[in-house]
Design a protein around this motif. Structure first.
Motif, mmCIF file in Angstrom:
data_model
loop_
_atom_site.group_PDB
_atom_site.id
_atom_site.type_symbol
_atom_site.label_atom_id
_atom_site.label_comp_id
_atom_site.label_asym_id
_atom_site.label_seq_id
_atom_site.Cartn_x
_atom_site.Cartn_y
_atom_site.Cartn_z
ATOM 1 N N HIS A 23 0.837 -1.207 0.000
ATOM 2 C CA HIS A 23 0.000 0.000 0.000
ATOM 3 C C HIS A 23 0.874 1.261 0.000
ATOM 4 N N SER A 45 2.698 4.226 -3.335
ATOM 5 C CA SER A 45 2.241 5.618 -3.224
ATOM 6 C C SER A 45 3.320 6.609 -2.854
ATOM 7 N N TYR A 66 0.631 13.208 5.021
ATOM 8 C CA TYR A 66 -0.037 12.192 5.842
ATOM 9 C C TYR A 66 0.105 10.828 5.191
ATOM 10 N N LEU A 84 -1.519 6.556 6.038
ATOM 11 C CA LEU A 84 -2.271 5.648 6.907
ATOM 12 C C LEU A 84 -1.834 4.215 6.646
ATOM 13 N N THR A 140 -7.496 2.970 6.207
ATOM 14 C CA THR A 140 -8.002 3.855 5.159
ATOM 15 C C THR A 140 -9.513 3.689 5.030
ATOM 16 N N GLY A 141 -10.149 4.731 4.520
ATOM 17 C CA GLY A 141 -11.581 4.658 4.245
ATOM 18 C C GLY A 141 -12.480 5.123 5.374
ATOM 19 N N TYR A 142 -11.877 5.669 6.433
ATOM 20 C CA TYR A 142 -12.675 6.130 7.590
ATOM 21 C C TYR A 142 -12.567 7.643 7.815
ATOM 22 N N GLY A 143 -11.823 8.322 6.986
ATOM 23 C CA GLY A 143 -11.659 9.758 7.185
ATOM 24 C C GLY A 143 -10.576 10.133 8.181
ATOM 25 N N PHE A 144 -9.727 9.183 8.568
ATOM 26 C CA PHE A 144 -8.717 9.480 9.590
ATOM 27 C C PHE A 144 -7.655 10.468 9.078
ATOM 28 N N ALA A 145 -7.231 10.310 7.821
ATOM 29 C CA ALA A 145 -6.223 11.235 7.287
ATOM 30 C C ALA A 145 -6.802 12.647 7.199
ATOM 31 N N THR A 146 -8.038 12.747 6.780
ATOM 32 C CA THR A 146 -8.694 14.058 6.703
ATOM 33 C C THR A 146 -8.804 14.670 8.102
ATOM 34 N N ASN A 182 -1.618 10.029 -7.439
ATOM 35 C CA ASN A 182 -2.073 9.615 -6.108
ATOM 36 C C ASN A 182 -3.456 10.220 -5.822
ATOM 37 N N ALA A 204 -5.908 9.055 -4.092
ATOM 38 C CA ALA A 204 -6.345 8.942 -2.689
ATOM 39 C C ALA A 204 -5.836 10.124 -1.880
ATOM 40 N N SER A 205 -4.598 10.535 -2.139
ATOM 41 C CA SER A 205 -4.051 11.687 -1.428
ATOM 42 C C SER A 205 -4.821 12.960 -1.782
ATOM 43 N N ARG A 248 -11.535 17.225 0.476
ATOM 44 C CA ARG A 248 -12.546 17.180 1.550
ATOM 45 C C ARG A 248 -12.401 18.353 2.509
HETATM 46 C C1 LIG Z 1 -3.498 9.147 1.155
HETATM 47 C C2 LIG Z 1 -4.245 8.324 2.202
HETATM 48 C C3 LIG Z 1 -3.838 8.782 3.594
HETATM 49 C C4 LIG Z 1 -5.742 8.604 1.999
HETATM 50 O O1 LIG Z 1 -6.445 7.698 2.817
HETATM 51 P P1 LIG Z 1 -8.034 7.743 2.842
HETATM 52 O O2 LIG Z 1 -8.505 6.697 3.733
HETATM 53 O O3 LIG Z 1 -8.548 7.792 1.434
HETATM 54 O O4 LIG Z 1 -8.323 9.179 3.455
HETATM 55 P P2 LIG Z 1 -9.190 9.500 4.730
HETATM 56 O O5 LIG Z 1 -8.615 8.831 5.912
HETATM 57 O O6 LIG Z 1 -9.361 10.951 4.780
HETATM 58 O O7 LIG Z 1 -10.556 8.760 4.416
HETATM 59 C C5 LIG Z 1 -11.371 9.204 3.350
HETATM 60 C C6 LIG Z 1 -12.271 8.087 2.946
HETATM 61 O O8 LIG Z 1 -13.022 7.691 4.093
HETATM 62 C C7 LIG Z 1 -14.418 7.940 3.864
HETATM 63 N N1 LIG Z 1 -14.933 8.395 5.151
HETATM 64 C C8 LIG Z 1 -15.604 7.599 6.012
HETATM 65 N N2 LIG Z 1 -15.887 8.282 7.112
HETATM 66 C C9 LIG Z 1 -15.384 9.534 6.964
HETATM 67 C C10 LIG Z 1 -15.366 10.693 7.762
HETATM 68 N N3 LIG Z 1 -15.912 10.710 8.975
HETATM 69 N N4 LIG Z 1 -14.751 11.813 7.295
HETATM 70 C C11 LIG Z 1 -14.185 11.829 6.072
HETATM 71 N N5 LIG Z 1 -14.171 10.737 5.251
HETATM 72 C C12 LIG Z 1 -14.777 9.611 5.698
HETATM 73 C C13 LIG Z 1 -14.455 8.952 2.743
HETATM 74 O O9 LIG Z 1 -15.658 8.881 2.028
HETATM 75 C C14 LIG Z 1 -13.297 8.509 1.920
HETATM 76 O O10 LIG Z 1 -13.602 7.352 1.207
HETATM 77 P P3 LIG Z 1 -13.646 7.390 -0.403
HETATM 78 O O11 LIG Z 1 -12.286 7.763 -0.871
HETATM 79 O O12 LIG Z 1 -14.036 6.005 -0.747
HETATM 80 O O13 LIG Z 1 -14.655 8.437 -0.727
HETATM 81 C C15 LIG Z 1 -3.973 6.805 2.047
HETATM 82 O O14 LIG Z 1 -4.424 6.377 0.796
HETATM 83 C C16 LIG Z 1 -2.504 6.463 2.211
HETATM 84 O O15 LIG Z 1 -2.010 6.302 3.313
HETATM 85 N N6 LIG Z 1 -1.788 6.307 1.074
HETATM 86 C C17 LIG Z 1 -0.375 5.962 1.127
HETATM 87 C C18 LIG Z 1 0.455 7.138 1.619
HETATM 88 C C19 LIG Z 1 0.192 8.384 0.784
HETATM 89 O O16 LIG Z 1 -0.041 8.309 -0.414
HETATM 90 N N7 LIG Z 1 0.245 9.561 1.446
HETATM 91 C C20 LIG Z 1 0.060 10.818 0.790
HETATM 92 C C21 LIG Z 1 1.330 11.276 0.215
HETATM 93 S S1 LIG Z 1 1.165 12.831 -0.650
#
Ligand SMILES: CC(C)(COP(=O)(O)OP(=O)(O)OC[C@H]1O[C@@H](n2cnc3c(N)ncnc32)[C@H](O)[C@@H]1OP(=O)(O)O)[C@@H](O)C(=O)NCCC(=O)NCCS
Length: 197
Positions: free
Chosen positions: A40, A44, A113, A115, A120-126, A153, A155-156, A162
């Protein structure tokens, strides 16, 4: 720490998370989070390319992070779950380096950031990034916060989107040098998002 170095709190609580400044005593928890998520992370971010690291090396890296935190040159936090038993990832804030400041202006801070895969998928990074954005504007008096990522990227990109950041554009490696691609090479382009305080 010099008296003039800007400081951020060692621990930040958000609705679901605890952000604790990186510390060598958490090395085994951070190592477990990274090692559990190698494919993962390695698809990225360039920094993960050489992982897994021996625990001793992980501790050395964290000692550097401690020094940077105290010097006010980079504030790196581990993202923990609410009872602080598990590292979910990391988030950091730093003053924009010179090439980035040329693009986004002075008094700007960059945040980043990651995760573990199963967080991932819970909004923790946000949620974690939102806390650091608040500190950049509030505690540090920043004018602007910036997110940079590899254009591939997506997902980033979701994190600044958001949080209401504006997409500034995708710049070349000449405009923003020394940014790593996932394969560890210097990437050719970087996407830049900005949020004004
Ligand atoms: C980039 C990364 C942190 C994003 O992780 P992520 O889980 O998509 O981001 P968040 O934690 O903000 O979660 C957002 C997702 O949770 C969902 N979600 C669920 N509950 C949520 C809440 N309370 N608040 C916000 N989002 C929520 C969102 O809908 C979104 O899902 P979706 O993409 O399917 O729409 C992750 O993919 C990662 O670690 N990648 C590898 C490292 C990396 O690339 N880092 C960035 C370098 S620039």
């Amino acid at each position: 720490m010099t008296s003039s170095a800007p400081s951020l709190p060692p621990q930040i609580r958000t609705a679901r998370l605890v952000l604790r400044r990186q510390h060598p005593e958490d090395a085994h928890l951070i190592k477990e989070a990274v090692d559990s998520s190698l494919p993962h992370l390695q698809t990225s971010v360039g920094w993960a390319k050489t992982a897994p690291w021996p625990l001793a090396l992980q501790k050395q890296r964290l000692a550097i992070s401690v020094a940077q935190f105290d010097a006010g040159t980079e504030w790196a936090y581990s993202i923990f779950d609410a009872d602080r038993t598990r590292v979910l990832g990391g988030a950091a804030l730093m003053p924009c380096d010179a090439p980035l400041a040329t693009l986004v202006g002075v008094n700007a801070f960059e945040t980043g950031y990651w995760l573990r895969e199963d967080a991932t998928g819970y909004g923790f990074a946000t949620e974690a990034a939102a806390a650091l954005v608040g500190l950049a504007f509030g505690r540090l008096g920043g004018r602007r916060v910036v997110v940079c990522h590899d254009p591939a990227n997506t997902a980033s990109a979701g994190v600044p989107r958001r949080l209401g950041f504006r997409f500034l554009g995708t710049v070349t490696d000449e405009q923003l040098p020394r940014r790593l691609a996932a394969d560890g090479t210097v990437r050719r382009a970087t996407s830049v998002w900005v949020l004004d305080g």
